[in-house]
Design a protein around this motif. Structure first.
Motif, PDB file in Angstrom:
ATOM      1  N   SER A  86     -87.118  -9.314-117.850  1.00 49.91           N
ATOM      2  CA  SER A  86     -85.703  -8.945-117.705  1.00 49.91           C
ATOM      3  C   SER A  86     -84.800 -10.105-118.154  1.00 49.91           C
ATOM      4  CB  SER A  86     -85.378  -8.523-116.275  1.00 49.91           C
ATOM      5  OG  SER A  86     -85.640  -9.577-115.388  1.00 49.91           O
ATOM      6  N   THR A  87     -85.210 -11.338-117.859  1.00 54.03           N
ATOM      7  CA  THR A  87     -84.439 -12.511-118.297  1.00 54.03           C
ATOM      8  C   THR A  87     -84.450 -12.586-119.820  1.00 54.03           C
ATOM      9  OG1 THR A  87     -85.018 -13.710-116.282  1.00 54.03           O
ATOM     10  CG2 THR A  87     -84.265 -15.041-118.128  1.00 54.03           C
ATOM     11  N   ILE A 102     -78.517 -21.156-118.176  1.00 51.83           N
ATOM     12  CA  ILE A 102     -79.256 -22.170-117.413  1.00 51.83           C
ATOM     13  C   ILE A 102     -80.601 -21.555-117.054  1.00 51.83           C
ATOM     14  CG2 ILE A 102     -79.285 -23.564-115.303  1.00 51.83           C
ATOM     15  CD1 ILE A 102     -76.149 -23.463-115.468  1.00 51.83           C
ATOM     16  N   LEU A 103     -81.653 -22.225-117.510  1.00 50.44           N
ATOM     17  CA  LEU A 103     -83.016 -21.701-117.345  1.00 50.44           C
ATOM     18  C   LEU A 103     -83.907 -22.753-116.705  1.00 50.44           C
ATOM     19  CD1 LEU A 103     -83.158 -20.152-120.919  1.00 50.44           C
ATOM     20  CD2 LEU A 103     -83.167 -18.824-118.800  1.00 50.44           C
ATOM     21  N   LEU A 188     -79.662 -18.335-115.033  1.00 46.87           N
ATOM     22  CA  LEU A 188     -80.770 -17.377-114.933  1.00 46.87           C
ATOM     23  C   LEU A 188     -82.020 -18.057-114.356  1.00 46.87           C
ATOM     24  CD1 LEU A 188     -80.528 -15.548-118.411  1.00 46.87           C
ATOM     25  CD2 LEU A 188     -79.702 -14.720-116.210  1.00 46.87           C
ATOM     26  N   SER A 189     -81.812 -19.160-113.629  1.00 38.54           N
ATOM     27  CA  SER A 189     -82.974 -19.928-113.157  1.00 38.54           C
ATOM     28  C   SER A 189     -83.542 -19.374-111.856  1.00 38.54           C
ATOM     29  CB  SER A 189     -82.600 -21.405-112.975  1.00 38.54           C
ATOM     30  OG  SER A 189     -81.608 -21.544-111.971  1.00 38.54           O
ATOM     31  N   ASP A 190     -82.828 -18.421-111.238  1.00 40.92           N
ATOM     32  CA  ASP A 190     -83.305 -17.844-109.982  1.00 40.92           C
ATOM     33  C   ASP A 190     -83.492 -16.335-110.133  1.00 40.92           C
ATOM     34  OD1 ASP A 190     -84.133 -18.078-107.370  1.00 40.92           O
ATOM     35  OD2 ASP A 190     -82.425 -19.323-106.788  1.00 40.92           O
ATOM     36  N   GLU A 192     -81.570 -13.737-109.267  1.00 41.89           N
ATOM     37  CA  GLU A 192     -80.409 -12.960-109.725  1.00 41.89           C
ATOM     38  C   GLU A 192     -79.549 -13.802-110.662  1.00 41.89           C
ATOM     39  OE1 GLU A 192     -79.357  -9.770-109.068  1.00 41.89           O
ATOM     40  OE2 GLU A 192     -81.311  -9.462-108.141  1.00 41.89           O
ATOM     41  N   PRO A 193     -79.021 -13.217-111.753  1.00 38.92           N
ATOM     42  CA  PRO A 193     -78.113 -13.983-112.621  1.00 38.92           C
ATOM     43  C   PRO A 193     -76.847 -14.390-111.853  1.00 38.92           C
ATOM     44  CG  PRO A 193     -78.784 -11.917-113.667  1.00 38.92           C
ATOM     45  CD  PRO A 193     -79.239 -11.852-112.248  1.00 38.92           C
ATOM     46  N   VAL A 194     -76.393 -15.626-112.064  1.00 40.46           N
ATOM     47  CA  VAL A 194     -75.167 -16.107-111.419  1.00 40.46           C
ATOM     48  C   VAL A 194     -74.207 -16.574-112.516  1.00 40.46           C
ATOM     49  CG1 VAL A 194     -74.166 -17.861-109.888  1.00 40.46           C
ATOM     50  CG2 VAL A 194     -76.389 -16.846-109.324  1.00 40.46           C
ATOM     51  N   ILE A 195     -72.986 -16.056-112.498  1.00 43.95           N
ATOM     52  CA  ILE A 195     -71.998 -16.488-113.483  1.00 43.95           C
ATOM     53  C   ILE A 195     -71.362 -17.776-112.971  1.00 43.95           C
ATOM     54  CG2 ILE A 195     -69.834 -15.902-114.637  1.00 43.95           C
ATOM     55  CD1 ILE A 195     -70.928 -12.893-114.126  1.00 43.95           C
ATOM     56  N   VAL A 196     -71.616 -18.874-113.690  1.00 48.18           N
ATOM     57  CA  VAL A 196     -71.097 -20.184-113.294  1.00 48.18           C
ATOM     58  C   VAL A 196     -69.676 -20.366-113.814  1.00 48.18           C
ATOM     59  CG1 VAL A 196     -71.490 -22.688-113.468  1.00 48.18           C
ATOM     60  CG2 VAL A 196     -73.450 -21.127-113.338  1.00 48.18           C
ATOM     61  N   ARG A 197     -69.451 -19.908-115.045  1.00 50.28           N
ATOM     62  CA  ARG A 197     -68.115 -20.002-115.629  1.00 50.28           C
ATOM     63  C   ARG A 197     -67.908 -18.845-116.586  1.00 50.28           C
ATOM     64  NH1 ARG A 197     -67.125 -24.878-119.627  1.00 50.28           N
ATOM     65  NH2 ARG A 197     -68.092 -23.478-121.149  1.00 50.28           N
ATOM     66  N   GLU A 198     -66.811 -18.150-116.446  1.00 52.66           N
ATOM     67  CA  GLU A 198     -66.518 -17.074-117.380  1.00 52.66           C
ATOM     68  C   GLU A 198     -65.728 -17.644-118.553  1.00 52.66           C
ATOM     69  OE1 GLU A 198     -64.862 -12.530-117.248  1.00 52.66           O
ATOM     70  OE2 GLU A 198     -65.333 -13.492-115.351  1.00 52.66           O
ATOM     71  N   GLY A 199     -66.274 -17.519-119.745  1.00 51.44           N
ATOM     72  CA  GLY A 199     -65.602 -18.047-120.938  1.00 51.44           C
ATOM     73  C   GLY A 199     -65.492 -16.956-121.975  1.00 51.44           C
ATOM     74  N   LYS A 200     -65.860 -17.310-123.208  1.00 49.33           N
ATOM     75  CA  LYS A 200     -65.671 -16.374-124.312  1.00 49.33           C
ATOM     76  C   LYS A 200     -66.653 -15.204-124.279  1.00 49.33           C
ATOM     77  CE  LYS A 200     -65.114 -16.395-129.333  1.00 49.33           C
ATOM     78  NZ  LYS A 200     -65.339 -17.141-130.560  1.00 49.33           N
ATOM     79  N   GLY A 201     -67.871 -15.438-123.793  1.00 51.26           N
ATOM     80  CA  GLY A 201     -68.894 -14.387-123.797  1.00 51.26           C
ATOM     81  C   GLY A 201     -68.639 -13.316-122.751  1.00 51.26           C
ATOM     82  N   ASP A 202     -68.818 -12.072-123.137  1.00 52.51           N
ATOM     83  CA  ASP A 202     -68.579 -10.927-122.245  1.00 52.51           C
ATOM     84  C   ASP A 202     -69.699 -10.852-121.195  1.00 52.51           C
ATOM     85  OD1 ASP A 202     -68.079  -8.531-121.066  1.00 52.51           O
ATOM     86  OD2 ASP A 202     -68.519  -7.290-122.826  1.00 52.51           O
ATOM     87  N   ILE A 203     -69.308 -10.806-119.916  1.00 50.27           N
ATOM     88  CA  ILE A 203     -70.330 -10.767-118.851  1.00 50.27           C
ATOM     89  C   ILE A 203     -70.963  -9.383-118.721  1.00 50.27           C
ATOM     90  CG2 ILE A 203     -69.431 -12.711-117.520  1.00 50.27           C
ATOM     91  CD1 ILE A 203     -68.055 -10.666-115.695  1.00 50.27           C
TER      92      ILE A 203
END
Length: 206
Positions: A86-87, A102-103, A188-190, A192-203
C-alpha cells in the motif's frame, strides 16, 4: 564565485548536466530547480560537502533533516527498508511529483545519517535535477533555500538567487522561474500516513 549556468528543463543539455555532475563529484554545492522551490544540494557520498550544507543551514549534520533526491523508485531499496504494497502504491501514484515522503531508513544510509531511523525521499517532476542524479549515479542530498524571512523573489528568480548565493555555493543553475510553495511532506514510516506539511502536492493521492 559560483558559476551561473542556464539549462532548459524541456531538454536538458547533456554537456551542461555533465558540468554540474563534475562539480558535485568534486564536493561542490549546487543550487538547482525542482518542481517546487529551488534547492541546495551536494553528492550524498561526500562528507565534506554535507558538512558545508549543514553549516550553511546552522544545524548539526547528524541532526539535519535533509531529503534525498532520487532518480526513480528503483533507488529506494538502497536507503529504505522493505515497504508494504500500500505504501509503494502511494509512492507510485505520487512520484515524480511535489512530495517529500518520510520512509523507514535501512542500514545503508551514509555514515553521517546512521543514527536516523527515517529518511526523506524526493523524486521531483523536473528533468534537470532528475538528469543530474541519473548521471551522478547516486542521490543528492537536498534542502530548500527558502528562508521564512526572505524576500519571496529569491526563491523564484534564478538571477536573484545567484546574486545572494554566488559566494556561498559553487554553481547556480538557471532552470527558469521556480515556485514559492514547498513540497507536501507525508510521513509513511508508520502504519498510517501522516501529513507533516501541506505544500504543493495534492493530499488526495493518499
Amino acid at each position: 564565485m559560483a558559476e551561473f549556468i542556464k539549462i532548459y528543463p524541456d531538454k536538458p543539455s547533456e554537456a551542461a548536466i555533465a558540468k554540474v555532475v563534475k562539480v558535485l563529484q568534486n564536493g561542490g554545492l549546487v543550487i538547482y530547480p525542482t518542481d517546487t522551490v529551488y534547492g541546495l544540494g551536494c553528492d550524498i557520498t561526500n562528507s565534506r560537502a554535507l558538512e558545508k550544507i549543514a553549516k550553511i543551514k546552522g544545524v548539526k549534520l547528524e541532526k539535519a533533516n535533509f531529503s534525498f533526491i532520487c532518480h526513480d523508485l528503483s533507488n529506494l531499496s538502497d536507503y529504505v527498508r522493505q515497504i508494504d504494497t500500500s505504501t509503494f502504491k502511494i509512492l507510485k501514484r505520487a512520484l515524480p511529483g511535489p512530495y517529500t515522503f518520510i520512509l523507514p531508513g535501512n542500514n545503508n544510509l551514509p555514515k553521517e545519517f546512521k543514527k536516523k531511523t527515517t529518511v526523506g525521499i524526493r523524486i521531483p517532476d523536473n528533468n534537470i535535477v532528475l538528469e543530474i542524479v541519473r548521471q551522478l549515479g547516486n542521490p543528492i542530498v537536498s534542502t530548500s533555500i527558502r528562508d521564512e524571512d526572505d524576500v519571496i523573489e529569491y526563491t523564484t528568480d534564478p538571477e536573484l538567487i545567484f546574486e545572494k548565493w554566488q559566494n556561498i555555493v559553487d554553481m547556480v543553475i538557471d532552470g527558469g522561474y521556480g515556485d514559492n510553495v514547498g513540497s507536501t511532506i507525508i510521513d509513511l514510516s508508520d502504519y498510517e500516513p501522516v501529513i507533516v506539511r501541506e505544500g504543493k502536492g495534492d493530499i488526495g493521492i493518499l
